[in-house]
Design a protein around this motif. Sequence first.
Motif, mmCIF file in Angstrom:
data_model
loop_
_atom_site.group_PDB
_atom_site.id
_atom_site.type_symbol
_atom_site.label_atom_id
_atom_site.label_comp_id
_atom_site.label_asym_id
_atom_site.label_seq_id
_atom_site.Cartn_x
_atom_site.Cartn_y
_atom_site.Cartn_z
ATOM 1 N N ALA A 128 -43.688 5.946 63.378
ATOM 2 C CA ALA A 128 -42.430 6.546 62.949
ATOM 3 C C ALA A 128 -41.972 7.621 63.931
ATOM 4 O O ALA A 128 -40.779 7.741 64.227
ATOM 5 C CB ALA A 128 -42.587 7.130 61.535
ATOM 6 N N ALA A 129 -42.912 8.384 64.467
ATOM 7 C CA ALA A 129 -42.536 9.486 65.365
ATOM 8 C C ALA A 129 -41.912 8.969 66.671
ATOM 9 O O ALA A 129 -41.216 9.717 67.352
ATOM 10 C CB ALA A 129 -43.759 10.345 65.682
ATOM 11 N N ASP A 130 -42.160 7.706 67.013
ATOM 12 C CA ASP A 130 -41.605 7.122 68.251
ATOM 13 C C ASP A 130 -40.327 6.340 67.992
ATOM 14 O O ASP A 130 -39.812 5.682 68.900
ATOM 15 C CB ASP A 130 -42.618 6.160 68.895
ATOM 16 C CG ASP A 130 -43.886 6.867 69.300
ATOM 17 O OD1 ASP A 130 -43.862 8.115 69.387
ATOM 18 O OD2 ASP A 130 -44.900 6.182 69.505
ATOM 19 N N CYS A 131 -39.842 6.370 66.799
ATOM 20 C CA CYS A 131 -38.774 5.466 66.374
ATOM 21 C C CYS A 131 -37.632 6.309 65.809
ATOM 22 O O CYS A 131 -37.814 7.047 64.841
ATOM 23 C CB CYS A 131 -39.378 4.555 65.295
ATOM 24 S SG CYS A 131 -38.277 3.363 64.582
ATOM 25 N N ALA A 132 -36.479 6.245 66.456
ATOM 26 C CA ALA A 132 -35.328 7.017 65.962
ATOM 27 C C ALA A 132 -34.910 6.465 64.605
ATOM 28 O O ALA A 132 -34.688 5.260 64.468
ATOM 29 C CB ALA A 132 -34.185 6.921 66.955
ATOM 30 N N PRO A 133 -34.787 7.334 63.606
ATOM 31 C CA PRO A 133 -34.402 6.839 62.282
ATOM 32 C C PRO A 133 -33.005 6.224 62.332
ATOM 33 O O PRO A 133 -32.087 6.825 62.872
ATOM 34 C CB PRO A 133 -34.408 8.096 61.409
ATOM 35 C CG PRO A 133 -35.246 9.080 62.131
ATOM 36 C CD PRO A 133 -35.063 8.776 63.582
ATOM 37 N N PRO A 134 -32.857 5.056 61.790
ATOM 38 C CA PRO A 134 -31.554 4.396 61.762
ATOM 39 C C PRO A 134 -30.662 4.999 60.677
ATOM 40 O O PRO A 134 -31.118 5.760 59.831
ATOM 41 C CB PRO A 134 -31.910 2.954 61.440
ATOM 42 C CG PRO A 134 -33.153 3.076 60.640
ATOM 43 C CD PRO A 134 -33.894 4.270 61.140
ATOM 44 N N LEU B 183 -51.230 16.135 58.601
ATOM 45 C CA LEU B 183 -52.646 16.253 58.965
ATOM 46 C C LEU B 183 -53.217 14.916 59.440
ATOM 47 O O LEU B 183 -53.953 14.857 60.433
ATOM 48 C CB LEU B 183 -53.446 16.785 57.765
ATOM 49 C CG LEU B 183 -53.037 18.174 57.279
ATOM 50 C CD1 LEU B 183 -53.660 18.474 55.918
ATOM 51 C CD2 LEU B 183 -53.437 19.246 58.290
ATOM 52 N N ASP B 184 -52.864 13.832 58.728
ATOM 53 C CA ASP B 184 -53.399 12.501 59.081
ATOM 54 C C ASP B 184 -53.025 12.106 60.504
ATOM 55 O O ASP B 184 -53.781 11.404 61.186
ATOM 56 C CB ASP B 184 -52.810 11.434 58.139
ATOM 57 C CG ASP B 184 -53.391 11.466 56.735
ATOM 58 O OD1 ASP B 184 -54.457 12.078 56.532
ATOM 59 O OD2 ASP B 184 -52.770 10.870 55.830
ATOM 60 N N THR B 185 -51.823 12.517 60.924
ATOM 61 C CA THR B 185 -51.314 12.095 62.241
ATOM 62 C C THR B 185 -51.525 13.155 63.321
ATOM 63 O O THR B 185 -50.963 13.036 64.411
ATOM 64 C CB THR B 185 -49.794 11.791 62.152
ATOM 65 O OG1 THR B 185 -49.113 12.980 61.697
ATOM 66 C CG2 THR B 185 -49.494 10.626 61.211
ATOM 67 N N ASP B 186 -52.334 14.182 63.021
ATOM 68 C CA ASP B 186 -52.520 15.290 63.981
ATOM 69 C C ASP B 186 -51.184 15.865 64.427
ATOM 70 O O ASP B 186 -50.931 16.053 65.625
ATOM 71 C CB ASP B 186 -53.329 14.825 65.203
ATOM 72 C CG ASP B 186 -54.738 14.419 64.851
ATOM 73 O OD1 ASP B 186 -55.351 15.094 64.004
ATOM 74 O OD2 ASP B 186 -55.217 13.419 65.399
ATOM 75 N N GLY B 187 -50.328 16.131 63.464
ATOM 76 C CA GLY B 187 -49.014 16.714 63.787
ATOM 77 C C GLY B 187 -48.045 15.683 64.320
ATOM 78 O O GLY B 187 -47.308 15.967 65.275
ATOM 79 N N PHE B 188 -48.036 14.493 63.685
ATOM 80 C CA PHE B 188 -47.096 13.414 64.032
ATOM 81 C C PHE B 188 -47.354 12.880 65.449
ATOM 82 O O PHE B 188 -46.440 12.497 66.159
ATOM 83 C CB PHE B 188 -45.640 13.876 63.854
ATOM 84 C CG PHE B 188 -45.403 14.567 62.539
ATOM 85 C CD1 PHE B 188 -45.533 13.865 61.339
ATOM 86 C CD2 PHE B 188 -45.082 15.923 62.477
ATOM 87 C CE1 PHE B 188 -45.333 14.503 60.115
ATOM 88 C CE2 PHE B 188 -44.893 16.549 61.253
ATOM 89 C CZ PHE B 188 -45.016 15.854 60.078
ATOM 90 N N GLU B 189 -48.620 12.862 65.850
ATOM 91 C CA GLU B 189 -48.973 12.382 67.192
ATOM 92 C C GLU B 189 -49.855 11.126 67.160
ATOM 93 O O GLU B 189 -49.785 10.309 68.066
ATOM 94 C CB GLU B 189 -49.730 13.484 67.962
ATOM 95 C CG GLU B 189 -48.983 14.798 68.023
ATOM 96 C CD GLU B 189 -48.745 15.272 69.436
ATOM 97 O OE1 GLU B 189 -49.620 15.044 70.275
ATOM 98 O OE2 GLU B 189 -47.661 15.853 69.687
#
Lengths: 191, 191
Positions: A128-134, B183-189
């Motif tokens: 999700a963090a790499d994907c611009a929300p549509p 927390l699960d994603t280490d700060g969305f990483e």
Amino acid sequence: MVVGRDAPTSADFPLDDLPGAGRMDLLARCVTAALLRSHGIRESVQVRLVLSDSFTVRFDGATLQGLHPDERSTAALVRATLDEREAAIGHIPVETSPGVSLVRMGLAETLAAAGGQVYRLHEDGQPAADCAPPANPTLVLSDHRSFRAEDAATLEDADARRLSLGPTVLHADHAIAVAHNWLDTDGFETY
Amino acid sequence: MVVGRDAPTSADFPLDDLPGAGRMDLLARCVTAALLRSHGIRESVQVRLVLSDSFTVRFDGATLQGLHPDERSTAALVRATLDEREAAIGHIPVETSPGVSLVRMGLAETLAAAGGQVYRLHEDGQPAADCAPPANPTLVLSDHRSFRAEDAATLEDADARRLSLGPTVLHADHAIAVAHNWLDTDGFETY
């Protein structure tokens, strides 16, 4: 959109045993996770519960009234809707209370009616963090079990993108809360 | 840690009206949001429900048994715990079922017992995406209302950092799901 594979399609389920009623506890929590923020409704959100691939209950945040945060009252709202199922004829929805309607449709028809880019959660999906929300996504989740092969094929046919919300597999209602956070923050950028 | 300001401190509340029982519906959802992942327990998590600043129920993911995802059964677990409140003497916890214990403590004592960097959610807090998740945080949430001034002061005394999860004010259970994702994603990483 939440696919409740064993969900009841008639109003004869007890409010005292929602887990035994096709996991109506989970479906109710999905409705509130999608539609409620603290002290308010998410007016731009629509929820569709696909019940045993035969009926769909739709909640429209723009006009919804009478939704409370707890499972029991939300399940009662679904039950009251199913109590009017004989009025749902063909593919024409019947509004059973303000902002709540019932239609005789399974997953494929409901997906076609929803519109917007379709996403499904998948452990191998795009982070999700790499994907611009549509602008207008349709997020499709399964209940406590994975999608059936035929449901996965229906999602493929709808060009569903695979999205990962993280390394931990979550309950559907918690996944909805996380997906909202992705959208609320414009992809974890706006706080 | 969830502060339930009006939460019941005895076992005489009905399971059919959890919202009327000091918002036990919300407290139950907080417990499950914190402790459950799909088909499993978050073994490293501990939940503390501070009930009306006088009793605290502690759930320890490492040893917890009998927790189910629905509100009603979780509230029943809290109720069974409160049914043994006379056994909680002084500040000595009594284990009422595997992984569930009760202690006669309010917020200040419970905070002191928890340890780790304390966080509270705040609209002016540091954005979660800009904040490296710590190893052993204690996240403190209020129920459907804001913290009282005296609870906010207690949190100040505990050096609580202010954390923002996004621009939308969330229900406590949904905030827990989002915080877990942080927390699960280490700060969305890490996905």
